[in-house]
Scaffold this motif. Structure first.
Motif, short mmCIF file in Angstrom:
data_model
loop_
_atom_site.label_atom_id
_atom_site.label_comp_id
_atom_site.label_asym_id
_atom_site.label_seq_id
_atom_site.Cartn_x
_atom_site.Cartn_y
_atom_site.Cartn_z
N ASP A 25 0.80 -1.22 0.00
CA ASP A 25 0.00 0.00 0.00
C ASP A 25 0.83 1.28 0.00
N GLU A 31 -5.56 8.70 5.78
CA GLU A 31 -6.90 8.24 6.16
C GLU A 31 -7.26 8.67 7.57
N GLY A 80 -10.36 6.04 2.29
CA GLY A 80 -9.36 5.13 1.75
C GLY A 80 -8.44 5.89 0.82
N CYS A 96 -5.03 5.60 -1.99
CA CYS A 96 -4.10 4.80 -2.79
C CYS A 96 -3.23 5.73 -3.61
N ARG A 139 -7.27 -1.56 -0.41
CA ARG A 139 -6.79 -0.34 -1.09
C ARG A 139 -6.48 -0.61 -2.56
#
Length: 477
Positions: free
Chosen positions: A381, A396, A409, A411, A470
């Motif tokens: 991640d 987050e 979330g 990414c 993710r």
């Protein structure tokens, strides 16, 4: 036991240049004397052997003198990243429970008011209190503490000892080679392990550090072409800018320049091919804060034969792939060696750094049939933006601190300039604008951690255990 690095270096090569900045330069003997002076001034404020101090300053000579002074005083140095928000800096200061906060005047505005603050000028203008400068250091003594983000969303303070740093520096020399006239161009921040490790190498090798306050592609490219420096540490975005400048100005690397040490994440193969055309020898490396810089490095001779590899472990180090039974089998990268941290401080002081002597990195990779390491993903991640590690959980946590946010979330997405940038996905309780949320984040996060975009969605992708997936966020894009 080991000798006091600066005192020993000053004794062995007193007249050799240890540091240069712009048109100024200092011999190791001059650095030694400056450091003794600084240590004695710190003692006037009752900052003594074994105390822990935080340091916040730009990469200028004043910072180097302060660091060397702290070494002579045998203080534990907590390096603060000036790019962090006030909120983030305060967390680290409190978690480290420092006795004093040593701050350069131009960085003072980044901190909350605190009675423990000592500005550089305050220290410099103080009286000197004579102290005993130890000539030997214990291997287990903590020299530095650097905070690294984690999957918990709370940064961990990583201890780095005398043995950690010295074994890392010696291993690096055995891999990259060493010359009496080596000059390491340092444009990476000193508060990062990539920058601080250059100072350690300087003291152990007797090598000049050519210090820049900030990276500049033109200045660096010209130094490389002129042969005034022999080595340099970079991340991919820095390398690309140097390559572009050299190509545009028809420059090639001088024969004196032996190594461009490249870390901080995956490197496009195209960069390596372009560098080869310019006689720029790039050595890809893999390491982390917990390993006091390099763990594996790809030698120059293998650069094109093993494109994409981070090389073999350095001399004192060991690497294994957990669960792998044959070459090429992917798994978690585990590291063992004298360069691995003995542990953490503060909130994570009770967490073990290793299992059965092995540091589990969380990174996924494999070893080929010749034992060369290939890193598949710097943690599944993790977002690496311009060489900076960004953990989604940190962003987050900040987003979910907003009263109108139910879930969040984050990414990374590919970016032509920075390699990757974060994008956030939010489920809201009450309507809120993207601009308001970004303003909220800006007050609490470093600028490089700010989401490039915030997408509002109804539900976040989760597995049967309700764990956020993710990797599925990218599918939404």
């Amino acid at each position: 036991m080991q000798p006091n690095w600066l005192a020993q270096r000053s004794y062995l090569t007193p007249n050799r240049i240890g540091l240069s900045f712009d048109e100024q330069q200092w011999t190791f003997q001059e650095l030694h004397q400056e450091a003794i002076c600084m240590a004695e001034k710190l003692a006037t404020f009752h900052v003594n052997h074994g105390d822990r101090v935080a340091i916040l300053a730009p990469s200028r000579p004043e910072l180097i003198m302060m660091i060397y002074g702290c070494m002579h005083a045998q203080l534990e140095m907590v390096f603060l990243n000036g790019r962090l928000s006030e909120h983030e800096l305060q967390y680290q200061i409190e978690d480290a429970d420092v006795k004093a906060i040593l701050v350069h005047e131009q960085e003072l505005h980044k901190l909350q008011a605190d009675a423990r603050i000592l500005t550089f000028n305050t220290v410099l203008t103080a009286e000197r209190t004579p102290i005993n400068i130890a000539q030997e250091w214990d291997d287990t003594t903590t020299i530095s503490i650097m905070y690294t983000s984690g999957t918990t969303g709370f940064p961990k303070g990583v201890r780095q000892t005398v043995q950690n740093h010295s074994s890392s520096a010696i291993s690096s020399a055995l891999n990259l080679g060493l010359k009496e006239d080596d000059v390491w161009l340092c444009t990476v921040p000193i508060f990062h392990i990539s920058g601080f490790s250059i100072l350690i190498r300087s003291l152990l090798y007797g090598m000049t550090v050519r210090l820049y306050e900030k990276f500049g592609a033109a200045k660096c490219a010209n130094e490389i072409a002129q042969g005034s420096v022999t080595k340099m540490s970079v991340v991919a975005v820095m390398l690309e800018r140097i390559l572009t400048y050299m190509e545009e100005h028809k420059l090639v690397a001088h024969p004196n320049f032996t190594t461009m040490l490249l870390g901080g994440g995956p490197v496009p193969v195209d960069y390596l091919k372009r560098a080869a055309i310019l006689n720029l020898r790039v050595a890809q490396t893999y390491g982390m804060t917990e390993t006091s810089s390099q763990t594996a490095t790809l030698s120059n001779e293998d650069a094109m034969r093993k494109i994409g590899s981070a090389g073999k472990p350095l001399f004192f180090n060991h690497i294994k792939i957990e669960g792998a039974t044959k070459p090429g089998e992917e798994g978690e990268i585990c590291i063992r060696g004298p360069h691995v941290t003995p542990g953490y401080i503060g909130k994570f002081a009770e967490r073990a750094a290793t299992e059965d002597g092995w540091l589990k990195t969380g990174d996924i990779g494999y070893l080929d049939e010749e034992g060369y390491l290939y890193v598949i993903d710097r943690r599944s991640d993790l977002i690496i933006s311009g060489g900076e590690n960004i953990y989604p959980a940190e962003i987050e946590n900040i987003l979910m601190a907003h009263p109108n946010v139910k879930e969040a979330g984050v990414c990374g997405i590919d970016d032509d300039v920075w390699g990757q940038v974060p994008v956030a996905f939010v489920v809201v309780k009450q309507p809120i604008s993207e601009e308001s949320l970004l303003d909220f984040c800006q007050e609490r996060l470093a600028s490089y951690k700010l989401p490039k975009n915030i997408k509002f969605i109804d539900t976040l992708p989760r597995n049967g255990s309700n764990k956020l997936l993710r990797r599925k966020l990218k599918d939404i894009l």
